[in-house]
Scaffold this motif. Structure first.
Motif, PDB file in Angstrom:
ATOM      1  N   ARG A 125       0.816  -1.205   0.000  1.00 53.35           N
ATOM      2  CA  ARG A 125       0.000   0.000   0.000  1.00 53.35           C
ATOM      3  C   ARG A 125       0.857   1.265   0.000  1.00 53.35           C
ATOM      4  NH1 ARG A 125      -3.743   0.161   4.620  1.00 53.35           N
ATOM      5  NH2 ARG A 125      -3.523  -2.066   4.767  1.00 53.35           N
ATOM      6  N   GLY A 126       2.119   1.162   0.369  1.00 49.30           N
ATOM      7  CA  GLY A 126       2.971   2.336   0.508  1.00 49.30           C
ATOM      8  C   GLY A 126       4.041   2.417  -0.549  1.00 49.30           C
ATOM      9  N   LYS A 127       3.671   2.332  -1.805  1.00 47.78           N
ATOM     10  CA  LYS A 127       4.672   2.340  -2.874  1.00 47.78           C
ATOM     11  C   LYS A 127       5.338   3.698  -3.047  1.00 47.78           C
ATOM     12  CE  LYS A 127       3.069  -1.412  -5.846  1.00 47.78           C
ATOM     13  NZ  LYS A 127       2.589  -1.782  -7.180  1.00 47.78           N
ATOM     14  N   HIS A 128       4.679   4.768  -2.625  1.00 46.66           N
ATOM     15  CA  HIS A 128       5.236   6.100  -2.836  1.00 46.66           C
ATOM     16  C   HIS A 128       6.284   6.383  -1.771  1.00 46.66           C
ATOM     17  CE1 HIS A 128       2.167   6.794  -5.824  1.00 46.66           C
ATOM     18  NE2 HIS A 128       1.247   6.441  -4.950  1.00 46.66           N
ATOM     19  N   THR A 129       7.481   5.865  -1.978  1.00 49.70           N
ATOM     20  CA  THR A 129       8.513   5.931  -0.951  1.00 49.70           C
ATOM     21  C   THR A 129       8.993   7.352  -0.689  1.00 49.70           C
ATOM     22  OG1 THR A 129      10.182   5.491  -2.641  1.00 49.70           O
ATOM     23  CG2 THR A 129       9.339   3.610  -1.409  1.00 49.70           C
ATOM     24  N   THR A 130       8.703   8.276  -1.604  1.00 48.86           N
ATOM     25  CA  THR A 130       9.124   9.646  -1.358  1.00 48.86           C
ATOM     26  C   THR A 130       8.212  10.351  -0.363  1.00 48.86           C
ATOM     27  OG1 THR A 130       7.841  10.389  -3.278  1.00 48.86           O
ATOM     28  CG2 THR A 130      10.172   9.908  -3.631  1.00 48.86           C
ATOM     29  N   ARG A 131       7.112   9.726   0.042  1.00 44.03           N
ATOM     30  CA  ARG A 131       6.175  10.369   0.959  1.00 44.03           C
ATOM     31  C   ARG A 131       6.331   9.896   2.397  1.00 44.03           C
ATOM     32  NH1 ARG A 131       0.382  10.505  -2.336  1.00 44.03           N
ATOM     33  NH2 ARG A 131       1.157  11.603  -4.185  1.00 44.03           N
ATOM     34  N   HIS A 132       6.993   8.776   2.583  1.00 43.04           N
ATOM     35  CA  HIS A 132       7.080   8.205   3.918  1.00 43.04           C
ATOM     36  C   HIS A 132       8.485   7.663   4.153  1.00 43.04           C
ATOM     37  CE1 HIS A 132       2.671   8.379   3.925  1.00 43.04           C
ATOM     38  NE2 HIS A 132       2.736   7.843   2.713  1.00 43.04           N
ATOM     39  N   ALA A 133       8.981   7.869   5.365  1.00 43.56           N
ATOM     40  CA  ALA A 133      10.291   7.318   5.708  1.00 43.56           C
ATOM     41  C   ALA A 133      10.222   5.798   5.722  1.00 43.56           C
ATOM     42  CB  ALA A 133      10.732   7.830   7.078  1.00 43.56           C
ATOM     43  N   GLN A 134      11.293   5.170   5.267  1.00 44.87           N
ATOM     44  CA  GLN A 134      11.336   3.708   5.205  1.00 44.87           C
ATOM     45  C   GLN A 134      12.767   3.225   5.357  1.00 44.87           C
ATOM     46  OE1 GLN A 134       9.671   2.014   1.629  1.00 44.87           O
ATOM     47  NE2 GLN A 134      10.683   0.055   1.919  1.00 44.87           N
ATOM     48  N   ILE A 135      12.961   2.189   6.163  1.00 48.70           N
ATOM     49  CA  ILE A 135      14.282   1.597   6.331  1.00 48.70           C
ATOM     50  C   ILE A 135      14.535   0.586   5.227  1.00 48.70           C
ATOM     51  CG2 ILE A 135      15.694   0.087   7.790  1.00 48.70           C
ATOM     52  CD1 ILE A 135      14.582   1.434  10.211  1.00 48.70           C
ATOM     53  N   ILE A 136      15.679   0.729   4.563  1.00 46.35           N
ATOM     54  CA  ILE A 136      16.033  -0.145   3.443  1.00 46.35           C
ATOM     55  C   ILE A 136      17.414  -0.738   3.701  1.00 46.35           C
ATOM     56  CG2 ILE A 136      16.483  -0.265   0.964  1.00 46.35           C
ATOM     57  CD1 ILE A 136      14.660   2.187   0.663  1.00 46.35           C
ATOM     58  N   PRO A 137      17.543  -2.066   3.727  1.00 44.25           N
ATOM     59  CA  PRO A 137      18.884  -2.658   3.849  1.00 44.25           C
ATOM     60  C   PRO A 137      19.632  -2.530   2.527  1.00 44.25           C
ATOM     61  CG  PRO A 137      17.210  -4.375   3.631  1.00 44.25           C
ATOM     62  CD  PRO A 137      16.466  -3.075   3.690  1.00 44.25           C
ATOM     63  N   VAL A 138      20.866  -2.033   2.578  1.00 46.67           N
ATOM     64  CA  VAL A 138      21.654  -1.869   1.363  1.00 46.67           C
ATOM     65  C   VAL A 138      22.890  -2.760   1.356  1.00 46.67           C
ATOM     66  CG1 VAL A 138      20.866   0.466   0.873  1.00 46.67           C
ATOM     67  CG2 VAL A 138      22.844   0.134   2.360  1.00 46.67           C
ATOM     68  N   ALA A 139      23.194  -3.357   2.508  1.00 45.11           N
ATOM     69  CA  ALA A 139      24.307  -4.295   2.613  1.00 45.11           C
ATOM     70  C   ALA A 139      24.165  -4.995   3.956  1.00 45.11           C
ATOM     71  CB  ALA A 139      25.652  -3.584   2.508  1.00 45.11           C
ATOM     72  N   GLU A 140      25.027  -5.965   4.201  1.00 41.87           N
ATOM     73  CA  GLU A 140      25.012  -6.650   5.486  1.00 41.87           C
ATOM     74  C   GLU A 140      25.257  -5.639   6.603  1.00 41.87           C
ATOM     75  OE1 GLU A 140      24.388  -9.890   7.856  1.00 41.87           O
ATOM     76  OE2 GLU A 140      24.365  -9.896   5.663  1.00 41.87           O
ATOM     77  N   ALA A 141      24.292  -5.500   7.517  1.00 39.79           N
ATOM     78  CA  ALA A 141      24.400  -4.606   8.678  1.00 39.79           C
ATOM     79  C   ALA A 141      24.505  -3.134   8.279  1.00 39.79           C
ATOM     80  CB  ALA A 141      25.570  -5.000   9.577  1.00 39.79           C
ATOM     81  N   ALA A 142      24.045  -2.785   7.090  1.00 40.74           N
ATOM     82  CA  ALA A 142      24.004  -1.389   6.659  1.00 40.74           C
ATOM     83  C   ALA A 142      22.589  -1.063   6.204  1.00 40.74           C
ATOM     84  CB  ALA A 142      24.997  -1.134   5.527  1.00 40.74           C
ATOM     85  N   PHE A 143      21.991  -0.055   6.840  1.00 37.95           N
ATOM     86  CA  PHE A 143      20.600   0.292   6.559  1.00 37.95           C
ATOM     87  C   PHE A 143      20.490   1.781   6.276  1.00 37.95           C
ATOM     88  CE2 PHE A 143      20.669  -3.380   9.317  1.00 37.95           C
ATOM     89  CZ  PHE A 143      19.758  -4.245   8.734  1.00 37.95           C
ATOM     90  N   LEU A 144      19.690   2.114   5.269  1.00 39.31           N
ATOM     91  CA  LEU A 144      19.381   3.501   4.956  1.00 39.31           C
ATOM     92  C   LEU A 144      17.927   3.785   5.304  1.00 39.31           C
ATOM     93  CD1 LEU A 144      21.045   4.214   1.492  1.00 39.31           C
ATOM     94  CD2 LEU A 144      21.653   5.215   3.696  1.00 39.31           C
ATOM     95  N   VAL A 145      17.704   4.926   5.930  1.00 35.99           N
ATOM     96  CA  VAL A 145      16.339   5.398   6.139  1.00 35.99           C
ATOM     97  C   VAL A 145      16.055   6.396   5.030  1.00 35.99           C
ATOM     98  CG1 VAL A 145      14.692   6.410   7.742  1.00 35.99           C
ATOM     99  CG2 VAL A 145      16.671   5.157   8.632  1.00 35.99           C
ATOM    100  N   ASP A 146      15.260   5.963   4.051  1.00 38.59           N
ATOM    101  CA  ASP A 146      14.887   6.830   2.932  1.00 38.59           C
ATOM    102  C   ASP A 146      13.772   7.748   3.410  1.00 38.59           C
ATOM    103  OD1 ASP A 146      14.654   7.938   0.450  1.00 38.59           O
ATOM    104  OD2 ASP A 146      13.446   6.320  -0.381  1.00 38.59           O
ATOM    105  N   THR A 147      13.968   9.051   3.300  1.00 42.47           N
ATOM    106  CA  THR A 147      13.001  10.018   3.824  1.00 42.47           C
ATOM    107  C   THR A 147      12.481  10.908   2.710  1.00 42.47           C
ATOM    108  OG1 THR A 147      14.738  11.619   4.366  1.00 42.47           O
ATOM    109  CG2 THR A 147      14.133  10.041   6.078  1.00 42.47           C
ATOM    110  N   PRO A 148      11.297  11.505   2.900  1.00 45.13           N
ATOM    111  CA  PRO A 148      10.753  12.395   1.871  1.00 45.13           C
ATOM    112  C   PRO A 148      11.675  13.584   1.633  1.00 45.13           C
ATOM    113  CG  PRO A 148       9.072  11.811   3.483  1.00 45.13           C
ATOM    114  CD  PRO A 148      10.379  11.334   4.028  1.00 45.13           C
ATOM    115  N   GLY A 149      11.665  14.083   0.405  1.00 43.62           N
ATOM    116  CA  GLY A 149      12.454  15.268   0.105  1.00 43.62           C
ATOM    117  C   GLY A 149      11.914  16.483   0.846  1.00 43.62           C
ATOM    118  N   PHE A 150      12.798  17.402   1.208  1.00 44.21           N
ATOM    119  CA  PHE A 150      12.358  18.596   1.912  1.00 44.21           C
ATOM    120  C   PHE A 150      12.832  19.840   1.179  1.00 44.21           C
ATOM    121  CE2 PHE A 150      16.442  17.459   3.875  1.00 44.21           C
ATOM    122  CZ  PHE A 150      17.142  18.665   3.802  1.00 44.21           C
TER     123      PHE A 150
END
Length: 292
Positions: free
Chosen positions: A195-220
């Motif tokens: 239901r939340g495909k619009h990742t630019t509207r909501h913060a989301q944690i994304i794993p990018v490597a082993e033990a490395a995570f990015l919190v993708d946040t809306p543009g400001f």
């Protein structure tokens, strides 16, 4: 059951529980009464109400080691502020606002200029000189060509990093470039939070490597610095700090006073004019704010 909120949208919290998966949860009413709003990044206890459908309730939010209002995330190790080197040109005032807020919050910060393939080496060097004294690691990358990713990846290793920046600077492309392959956790998250495909509207944690995570946040497009007192603003500029003791007057604003160590350092080329000009603009804004 202990888990971590990886996304929140429309009152639903998607909680990742290690070795179990993603649960769609609602927060108990007690949080509203206590003025607590669960944030992406929170460690929480959940009660499973339907294992087959992976539904549950958030029962408790564990104490946070830090918390940001914008972007609204908790428990991060570092902030990565992303601006484009060109198209659009970087807004230095907006970047300084973000750096000041992160320094006030004591969150380690790195500056990442994306789209460096669009500019010359001299432009990159000019950007580097502006922020050389800002106390941040400065990286130049291209999500399109892969340039600079070899420096960025080690910086993210072992950390949960909040990635923030204006819209249009290529944050999503950069995240995609950092993922050599879709990790299992990412696939599970994407499937559960369809239901939340619009990742630019909501913060989301994304794993990018082993033990490395990015919190993708809306543009400001704006950043509020009102939590900072005008008298404390100078301390948010690390390049000012060595010269503040040389000021003649206690509580020097570093703007209109005579015999100011910071202004002397500026005149000697030890502080970049762009940074000083933005300091003056932010100081005046905070000064006007306190009048009303």
């Amino acid at each position: 059951m202990l888990g971590r909120i990886i996304k929140g949208i429309s009152g639903f919290y998607y909680v990742y529980v290690q070795e179990t998966g993603i649960y769609e949860c609602k927060a108990k009413g007690i949080f509203r009464r206590q003025g607590i709003k669960p944030l992406v990044g929170d460690l929480v206890d959940i009660a499973v109400i339907d294992e087959e459908r992976r539904l549950g309730n958030v029962e408790m939010v564990h104490p946070r080691k830090n918390e940001l209002i914008r972007p609204a995330v908790a428990n991060i190790d570092m902030a990565l502020v992303v601006f484009a080197a060109a198209k659009p040109d970087p807004n230095f005032n907006l970047l300084d606002r973000f750096l000041c807020v992160m320094r006030c919050r004591k969150v380690p910060t790195a500056i990442c200029f994306n789209k460096c393939d669009l500019v010359s080496d001299s432009v990159c060097e000019s950007l580097r000189q502006i922020y050389a004294g800002a106390g941040c690691e400065i990286l130049f990358v291209s999500a399109k060509t892969g340039e600079g990713l070899d420096r960025l990846k080690p910086l993210l290793a072992g950390k949960t990093t909040s990635m923030a920046g204006p819209s249009g600077v290529g944050k999503s492309s950069l995240i995609n470039a950092l993922q050599p392959q879709i990790l299992m956790e990412t696939g599970a998250i994407s499937e559960k939070i369809e239901r939340g495909k619009h990742t630019t509207r909501h913060a989301q944690i994304i794993p990018v490597a082993e033990a490395a995570f990015l919190v993708d946040t809306p543009g400001f497009g704006a950043m509020d610095v009102n939590e900072i007192k005008k008298e404390d603003l100078w301390a948010c500029y690390p390049e000012f700090v060595p010269y503040e003791p040389e000021c003649r007057f206690v509580g020097c604003s570093h703007i209109g006073e005579a015999d100011c160590g910071v202004k002397r350092a500026l005149a000697e080329g030890k502080i970049h004019p762009v940074r000083y000009e933005n300091y003056c603009l932010l100081y005046e804004g905070l000064k006007q704010l306190r009048r009303y």
